[in-house]
Design a protein around this motif. Structure first.
Motif, PDB file in Angstrom:
ATOM      1  N   LYS A  49      12.044  -0.244  -9.791  1.00 43.28           N
ATOM      2  CA  LYS A  49      11.767   1.157  -9.472  1.00 43.28           C
ATOM      3  C   LYS A  49      10.570   1.709 -10.245  1.00 43.28           C
ATOM      4  O   LYS A  49      10.191   2.863 -10.069  1.00 43.28           O
ATOM      5  CB  LYS A  49      13.004   2.013  -9.710  1.00 43.28           C
ATOM      6  CG  LYS A  49      14.120   1.657  -8.750  1.00 43.28           C
ATOM      7  CD  LYS A  49      15.278   2.593  -8.848  1.00 43.28           C
ATOM      8  CE  LYS A  49      16.300   2.167  -7.798  1.00 43.28           C
ATOM      9  NZ  LYS A  49      17.209   3.243  -7.481  1.00 43.28           N
ATOM     10  N   LEU A  50       9.958   0.863 -11.073  1.00 45.12           N
ATOM     11  CA  LEU A  50       8.766   1.270 -11.814  1.00 45.12           C
ATOM     12  C   LEU A  50       7.590   1.361 -10.851  1.00 45.12           C
ATOM     13  O   LEU A  50       7.282   0.404 -10.133  1.00 45.12           O
ATOM     14  CB  LEU A  50       8.461   0.255 -12.920  1.00 45.12           C
ATOM     15  CG  LEU A  50       7.241   0.538 -13.785  1.00 45.12           C
ATOM     16  CD1 LEU A  50       7.417   1.822 -14.588  1.00 45.12           C
ATOM     17  CD2 LEU A  50       6.999  -0.647 -14.719  1.00 45.12           C
ATOM     18  N   ARG A  86      12.979   7.731  -8.477  1.00 42.29           N
ATOM     19  CA  ARG A  86      14.323   8.197  -8.826  1.00 42.29           C
ATOM     20  C   ARG A  86      14.823   9.074  -7.688  1.00 42.29           C
ATOM     21  O   ARG A  86      14.360  10.184  -7.523  1.00 42.29           O
ATOM     22  CB  ARG A  86      14.268   8.976 -10.137  1.00 42.29           C
ATOM     23  CG  ARG A  86      15.580   9.373 -10.709  1.00 42.29           C
ATOM     24  CD  ARG A  86      16.432   8.214 -11.139  1.00 42.29           C
ATOM     25  NE  ARG A  86      16.118   7.793 -12.482  1.00 42.29           N
ATOM     26  CZ  ARG A  86      16.532   6.656 -13.005  1.00 42.29           C
ATOM     27  NH1 ARG A  86      17.261   5.838 -12.298  1.00 42.29           N
ATOM     28  NH2 ARG A  86      16.230   6.323 -14.216  1.00 42.29           N
ATOM     29  N   TYR A  96       8.787   6.236 -12.619  1.00 44.50           N
ATOM     30  CA  TYR A  96       9.828   5.510 -11.890  1.00 44.50           C
ATOM     31  C   TYR A  96      10.217   6.268 -10.627  1.00 44.50           C
ATOM     32  O   TYR A  96      10.233   7.497 -10.617  1.00 44.50           O
ATOM     33  CB  TYR A  96      11.093   5.362 -12.750  1.00 44.50           C
ATOM     34  CG  TYR A  96      10.933   4.441 -13.921  1.00 44.50           C
ATOM     35  CD1 TYR A  96      11.266   3.101 -13.815  1.00 44.50           C
ATOM     36  CD2 TYR A  96      10.442   4.913 -15.134  1.00 44.50           C
ATOM     37  CE1 TYR A  96      11.117   2.248 -14.896  1.00 44.50           C
ATOM     38  CE2 TYR A  96      10.289   4.068 -16.218  1.00 44.50           C
ATOM     39  CZ  TYR A  96      10.629   2.736 -16.092  1.00 44.50           C
ATOM     40  OH  TYR A  96      10.477   1.891 -17.168  1.00 44.50           O
ATOM     41  N   GLN A 146      11.904  -4.390 -13.405  1.00 46.55           N
ATOM     42  CA  GLN A 146      12.141  -2.955 -13.259  1.00 46.55           C
ATOM     43  C   GLN A 146      11.587  -2.541 -11.889  1.00 46.55           C
ATOM     44  O   GLN A 146      10.506  -1.970 -11.798  1.00 46.55           O
ATOM     45  CB  GLN A 146      11.470  -2.171 -14.384  1.00 46.55           C
ATOM     46  CG  GLN A 146      12.064  -2.458 -15.742  1.00 46.55           C
ATOM     47  CD  GLN A 146      11.498  -1.550 -16.816  1.00 46.55           C
ATOM     48  OE1 GLN A 146      11.139  -0.401 -16.579  1.00 46.55           O
ATOM     49  NE2 GLN A 146      11.420  -2.074 -18.032  1.00 46.55           N
ATOM     50  N   THR A 174      10.405  11.291  -8.366  1.00 40.84           N
ATOM     51  CA  THR A 174       9.979  10.368  -9.420  1.00 40.84           C
ATOM     52  C   THR A 174      10.434  10.908 -10.774  1.00 40.84           C
ATOM     53  O   THR A 174      10.707  12.098 -10.931  1.00 40.84           O
ATOM     54  CB  THR A 174       8.441  10.196  -9.445  1.00 40.84           C
ATOM     55  OG1 THR A 174       7.825  11.475  -9.638  1.00 40.84           O
ATOM     56  CG2 THR A 174       7.929   9.555  -8.169  1.00 40.84           C
TER      57      THR A 174
END
Length: 144
Positions: A32-33, A56, A54, A30, A60
């Motif tokens: 983008k974590l 985004r 995350y 993951q 976030t």
């Protein structure tokens, strides 16, 4: 909105669960974590809550995972709550021969507020995002 996604991962179920159940592996599949913060209880066990953040877009996305069922190596269930989104996620792990695992993910999303509009406009992207996440785990697990 409800949907089911299935994927075969070419590792034995015991190895699949070992990789899936280790929170240290999350950033490996993951990307983008950004952070994992235990809030309450024993992480990964029923009743436990964990704050996940995350990347985004330019900001976030923060959500809280609440584990509702842990029956490994067979199943794992949790809810994920973010602003305007409640996701019930049920995962089943089936042996698919001696060297593969069939992962079945059942997801249900309940959207409120502005997220209802997002769901109407971009609802088809939810299953695609689930598949991308599962395929990222597949690539990680099969390379490990």
């Amino acid at each position: 909105m409800e949907y089911t996604t299935e994927l075969v991962v070419h590792v034995p179920r015991a190895r699949f669960i070992e990789l899936f159940d280790d929170p240290a592996n999350l950033p490996r599949w993951q990307p983008k974590l950004r952070s994992v913060e235990p809030v309450h209880g024993t992480p990964g066990h029923p009743g436990a809550q964990t704050r996940l953040t995350y990347e985004r877009g330019r900001g976030t996305l923060e959500m809280v995972e609440t584990v509702t069922r842990r029956d490994l190596p067979y199943a794992f269930e949790a809810t994920y709550d973010a602003k305007g989104v409640h996701n019930v996620s049920r995962h089943e792990f089936h042996e698919d021969g001696p060297d593969a695992t069939r992962w079945v993910a059942h997801d249900e999303f309940v959207l409120s507020g502005f997220m209802k509009v997002v769901g109407l406009l971009f609802g088809r992207t939810f299953p695609k995002e689930t598949r991308r996440t599962m395929e990222a785990f597949q690539a990680f697990a099969e390379a490990s």
